[in-house]
Design a protein around this motif. Structure first.
Motif, PDB file in Angstrom:
ATOM      1  N   LEU A  38      70.613-117.359  16.801  1.00 39.97           N
ATOM      2  CA  LEU A  38      71.016-116.123  17.460  1.00 39.97           C
ATOM      3  C   LEU A  38      70.742-116.180  18.961  1.00 39.97           C
ATOM      4  O   LEU A  38      71.612-115.842  19.781  1.00 39.97           O
ATOM      5  N   VAL A  39      69.551-116.621  19.321  1.00 36.67           N
ATOM      6  CA  VAL A  39      69.181-116.709  20.737  1.00 36.67           C
ATOM      7  C   VAL A  39      69.961-117.820  21.433  1.00 36.67           C
ATOM      8  O   VAL A  39      70.441-117.661  22.561  1.00 36.67           O
ATOM      9  N   ALA A  40      70.129-118.968  20.761  1.00 34.65           N
ATOM     10  CA  ALA A  40      70.824-120.107  21.361  1.00 34.65           C
ATOM     11  C   ALA A  40      72.289-119.791  21.646  1.00 34.65           C
ATOM     12  O   ALA A  40      72.874-120.346  22.586  1.00 34.65           O
ATOM     13  N   LEU A  41      72.881-118.912  20.859  1.00 40.20           N
ATOM     14  CA  LEU A  41      74.302-118.586  21.017  1.00 40.20           C
ATOM     15  C   LEU A  41      74.546-117.410  21.962  1.00 40.20           C
ATOM     16  O   LEU A  41      75.700-116.988  22.112  1.00 40.20           O
ATOM     17  N   LEU A  42      73.517-116.895  22.598  1.00 46.83           N
ATOM     18  CA  LEU A  42      73.705-115.763  23.512  1.00 46.83           C
ATOM     19  C   LEU A  42      74.696-116.065  24.636  1.00 46.83           C
ATOM     20  O   LEU A  42      75.530-115.211  24.969  1.00 46.83           O
ATOM     21  N   PRO A  43      74.660-117.272  25.251  1.00 48.55           N
ATOM     22  CA  PRO A  43      75.680-117.557  26.281  1.00 48.55           C
ATOM     23  C   PRO A  43      77.099-117.550  25.716  1.00 48.55           C
ATOM     24  O   PRO A  43      78.025-117.033  26.365  1.00 48.55           O
ATOM     25  N   LEU A  44      77.289-118.125  24.522  1.00 52.82           N
ATOM     26  CA  LEU A  44      78.615-118.098  23.893  1.00 52.82           C
ATOM     27  C   LEU A  44      79.021-116.673  23.544  1.00 52.82           C
ATOM     28  O   LEU A  44      80.185-116.288  23.719  1.00 52.82           O
ATOM     29  N   THR A  45      78.060-115.895  23.070  1.00 47.98           N
ATOM     30  CA  THR A  45      78.330-114.488  22.753  1.00 47.98           C
ATOM     31  C   THR A  45      78.775-113.719  23.992  1.00 47.98           C
ATOM     32  O   THR A  45      79.718-112.933  23.951  1.00 47.98           O
ATOM     33  N   GLN A  46      78.082-113.975  25.104  1.00 54.48           N
ATOM     34  CA  GLN A  46      78.439-113.328  26.376  1.00 54.48           C
ATOM     35  C   GLN A  46      79.848-113.722  26.804  1.00 54.48           C
ATOM     36  O   GLN A  46      80.632-112.884  27.265  1.00 54.48           O
ATOM     37  N   LEU A  47      80.188-114.990  26.593  1.00 54.79           N
ATOM     38  CA  LEU A  47      81.506-115.492  26.982  1.00 54.79           C
ATOM     39  C   LEU A  47      82.611-114.857  26.145  1.00 54.79           C
ATOM     40  O   LEU A  47      83.668-114.492  26.667  1.00 54.79           O
ATOM     41  N   ILE A  48      82.371-114.715  24.857  1.00 59.11           N
ATOM     42  CA  ILE A  48      83.405-114.218  23.945  1.00 59.11           C
ATOM     43  C   ILE A  48      83.548-112.701  24.008  1.00 59.11           C
ATOM     44  O   ILE A  48      84.664-112.171  24.065  1.00 59.11           O
ATOM     45  N   THR A  49      82.422-111.992  23.985  1.00 56.44           N
ATOM     46  CA  THR A  49      82.467-110.525  23.863  1.00 56.44           C
ATOM     47  C   THR A  49      82.180-109.791  25.168  1.00 56.44           C
ATOM     48  O   THR A  49      82.410-108.588  25.253  1.00 56.44           O
ATOM     49  N   GLY A  50      81.638-110.512  26.163  1.00 54.22           N
ATOM     50  CA  GLY A  50      81.314-109.860  27.427  1.00 54.22           C
ATOM     51  C   GLY A  50      79.972-109.167  27.413  1.00 54.22           C
ATOM     52  O   GLY A  50      79.586-108.527  28.398  1.00 54.22           O
TER      53      GLY A  50
END
Length: 221
Positions: A76-88
Motif C-alpha cells: 500500500l505504501v510502496a504504491l502511493l506514487p503510482l496511486t498519485q499518478l493514476i487517481t491524482g
C-alpha cells in the motif's frame, strides 16, 4: 453500548460502509478482468499442456509470486506514487482501490490456476484429440469444468479484499477500517471499534453464504 451512541454513529457508519463496498467492488472487478486471464495462462503454459511455454509460465509466475510475497500494508505504501499518478490523490476510497487491485490480481490468478488443475486431464486430452483449438478448450472445457472452484475463488478474494480495505484506513483510504482507526482507535472509543467489527463480520458471513450457494448452483458435476 447505548442506543444513542449507535444512532449518533449511524451516518458515519453508513458512509464508511458504502466506501468499503465501493473499494471492494472496483478492485474485485479489476482482479477478475486481469487475474482470470493470468490464471489461465499460468495453467495452459505449464509443462505437457497444449500451450506449453516455459518463458511465459516462469515470467508470470515470478511476477505473481513477487506481489503475493509483499505484505499488503507495505504494498500500500510502496504504491502511493503510482496511486498519485493514476487517481491524482493518495487518500480516499478511489486511491485505495489501486493498491487493492494490485494485491488482488495475483491472489485471484493463483486461485484460478488451482481450480483449473482440478479439471480431469482426460477431458483436456479428449478435446485435443478431436481437434479443438486452444480457445475452444479454454472456453468450452476448462472454464465450465472449473466454474465451482472459480466461484469459490471469487468469494475468497472478496473476503480478503474486505480485510485489506480495512488496513487501507491506516493511510486514510476511507471505509469501515478508516472509521475504526480514526474514531475508534485514536479516540479510544470502544463503541465504534465493536460496531465496525460487527459490521465486517456480518458482511463477510453474507458474502461467504452467497458464494457457497452460488458454487453449488453452478456445480454440474
Amino acid at each position: 453500548m447505548s442506543l444513542d451512541a449507535i444512532m449518533t454513529l449511524l451516518p458515519d457508519l453508513n458512509k464508511a460502509f458504502i466506501e468499503t463496498i465501493y473499494m471492494v467492488g472496483i478492485s474485485l472487478s479489476i482482479s477478475l478482468v486481469v487475474g482470470l486471464p493470468i490464471g489461465i495462462l499460468l495453467f495452459v503454459t505449464d509443462r505437457d499442456l497444449f500451450l506449453e511455454s516455459r518463458v511465459v509460465k516462469e515470467g508470470l509466475g515470478f511476477f505473481v509470486n513477487i506481489v503475493r510475497s509483499i505484505p499488503y500494508i507495505i504494498l500500500l505504501v510502496a504504491l502511493l506514487p503510482l496511486t498519485q499518478l493514476i487517481t491524482g490523490t493518495t487518500i480516499g476510497p478511489t486511491a485505495a482501490s489501486v493498491s487493492l487491485s494490485v494485491a488482488a490480481i495475483p491472489f485471484f490468478a493463483r486461485i484460478v490456476e488451482t481450480s483449473l488443475r482440478e479439471v480431469d486431464k482426460g477431458v483436456i486430452e479428449a478435446s485435443i484429440a478431436v481437434g479443438a483449438s486452444p480457445w475452444m478448450i479454454i472456453k468450452d472445457v476448462l472454464l465450465p469444468e472449473a466454474k465451482p472452484g472459480i466461484v469459490q475463488g471469487v468469494t475468497i478474494t472478496t473476503i480478503s479484499l474486505i480485510g485489506y480495505s480495512a488496513m487501507a484506513g491506516i493511510v486514510g483510504g476511507g471505509g469501515v477500517g478508516d472509521l475504526a482507526i480514526r474514531f475508534g482507535y485514536y479516540r479510544y472509543d470502544n463503541t465504534i471499534m465493536i460496531t465496525t467489527v460487527i459490521v465486517l463480520i456480518c458482511l463477510v458471513q453474507i458474502i461467504q453464504f452467497a458464494g457457497d450457494k452460488l458454487a453449488r448452483v453452478v456445480d454440474k458435476r
